[in-house]
Design a protein around this motif. Sequence first.
Motif, short mmCIF file in Angstrom:
data_model
loop_
_atom_site.label_atom_id
_atom_site.label_comp_id
_atom_site.label_asym_id
_atom_site.label_seq_id
_atom_site.Cartn_x
_atom_site.Cartn_y
_atom_site.Cartn_z
N LEU A 250 0.83 -1.20 0.00
CA LEU A 250 0.00 0.00 0.00
C LEU A 250 0.86 1.26 0.00
CD1 LEU A 250 -2.67 1.45 0.14
CD2 LEU A 250 -2.68 1.12 2.62
N VAL B 298 0.94 4.27 -2.84
CA VAL B 298 0.58 5.62 -2.41
C VAL B 298 1.73 6.59 -2.65
CG1 VAL B 298 0.07 7.05 -0.39
CG2 VAL B 298 -1.19 4.93 -0.77
N ARG C 280 1.78 7.28 -6.38
CA ARG C 280 0.60 7.97 -6.90
C ARG C 280 0.55 9.44 -6.46
NH1 ARG C 280 -5.42 5.56 -7.53
NH2 ARG C 280 -6.47 7.45 -8.19
N LEU D 49 1.48 7.99 5.51
CA LEU D 49 0.33 7.14 5.25
C LEU D 49 -0.22 6.64 6.58
CD1 LEU D 49 -1.54 5.35 3.49
CD2 LEU D 49 0.32 3.66 3.43
N ASP E 142 -3.04 4.16 7.88
CA ASP E 142 -3.98 3.12 7.50
C ASP E 142 -4.52 2.47 8.77
OD1 ASP E 142 -5.46 1.24 6.09
OD2 ASP E 142 -3.76 -0.10 5.78
N ILE F 215 -2.04 10.82 4.38
CA ILE F 215 -2.84 10.06 3.43
C ILE F 215 -3.56 8.99 4.23
CG2 ILE F 215 -2.85 8.64 1.37
CD1 ILE F 215 0.15 10.79 2.12
N SER G 108 -6.15 5.94 5.02
CA SER G 108 -6.75 4.76 4.42
C SER G 108 -7.45 3.94 5.50
CB SER G 108 -5.67 3.92 3.72
OG SER G 108 -6.22 2.79 3.10
N LEU H 203 -8.07 8.31 0.98
CA LEU H 203 -8.18 7.24 0.00
C LEU H 203 -9.62 6.77 -0.18
CD1 LEU H 203 -5.05 4.94 0.37
CD2 LEU H 203 -5.45 6.88 -1.14
N THR I 28 -10.86 9.03 -2.70
CA THR I 28 -10.16 8.87 -3.98
C THR I 28 -10.52 7.56 -4.67
OG1 THR I 28 -8.29 10.15 -3.12
CG2 THR I 28 -7.89 8.84 -5.09
N SER J 140 -10.93 1.16 -0.71
CA SER J 140 -10.04 1.63 0.34
C SER J 140 -9.94 0.62 1.48
CB SER J 140 -10.53 2.98 0.89
OG SER J 140 -9.70 3.41 1.94
N ALA K 112 -7.41 -1.80 0.50
CA ALA K 112 -6.39 -1.03 -0.20
C ALA K 112 -5.08 -1.79 -0.46
CB ALA K 112 -6.10 0.26 0.57
N ALA L 106 -3.59 -2.20 -4.10
CA ALA L 106 -2.25 -1.69 -4.39
C ALA L 106 -1.40 -2.73 -5.10
CB ALA L 106 -1.57 -1.25 -3.09
#
Length: 351
Positions: free
Chosen positions: A130, A134, A137, A148, A150, A295, A297, A316, A319, A325, A328, A332
């Motif tokens: 993941l 990310v 991206r 990130l 998550d 970010i 998730s 996410l 998005t 998500s 995710a 990914a």
Amino acid sequence: MLTPSPESQSVTLGVDIGGANLKYADTAGRASSVEFPLWMRPDDLAGQLQSDFARYPDVAQLVVTMTGELADCFLDRGAGVQHIVDQVCRAAKRCEWPAPSFYAVDGRFHSADWAIQNVDLVAASNWHALANLVAKRFAPQLASGGLLVDIGSTTTDLIPLRAGSIATNSRTDFDRLAEGSLVYLGGGRTPVCSLVDHLDLDGRAVPVMREVFATMDDVRLLLGFQPGDASDCRTADGKPRDSFHAANRIARMIGLDHRTFATETAMELAVQVHQRGRDLVRAAIEALGSEGPLIVSGHCGDLLPDNALGREIISLPETLGDQVSRCAPAYAMAKLFAQDRRQARRVSRRR
């Protein structure tokens, strides 16, 4: 929102095998999450996978990551990885699919034989997949760094990112726990007694019982962060996942029960537990000392601190959509594998 790939394109399916859930996502934009208690039924994994694969009939490639090797039905991570790899290969063979590829924390996909020979690189690799996607991206937004976040049902991953890459050398769960980038706190299975040592009731600080009478699932259900399901009895006491029984489970944490304990009182205590969860996530984010956007998730974003520490939020779920998500890491992997294939074809043409 995510735009599905044309049906004419080769579809890659990513599978994230956890200890309690199997998560699927493909490059066509489909995703699903299936509860599967691996620690109770390790030998049924191939059959469950085969059944779930039927939802993805047009898959051309299968890629896999895992954390289920940590389940206590396995003596160690090596035994867990070998078992999962074997079960995945059996399921793929029964479906007459190509041999699966396994993601490792070196950022590459490998054969089943390689995975079994390098279990420590394959174990607990879903966070890396993941973070890898990310970082690529959102590279422009992460030029000076980012994090990130998550938050799942069991754990919270906090992965530093910078300029298109993962900005940490930690690879194993041990390293990440020591670094603070793996926080064993989630919105589902985390026991209440692991978060708080007392609860305030009527002006008194009452010590909690150190038993798994209630979990964060009960807390979030009572506070409206997730729906109940009276038909689901996969709870701490085996009773339904509804407000009445969730309140009763919270009451048991301080030696009471529904006879003298209103649901409203349980909600007041749930707020205390939920806030403690948020405080732990906040402290972990601050301890990492990273800068830039967060970010976010996972499906337990309510555990993110209020105001997100004043940082920009990239969501996410907004998005990719909520379901993708939630799955995710699986998504990914599918995207990374497809990108690797396209890159390899471009290089081949130039030659």
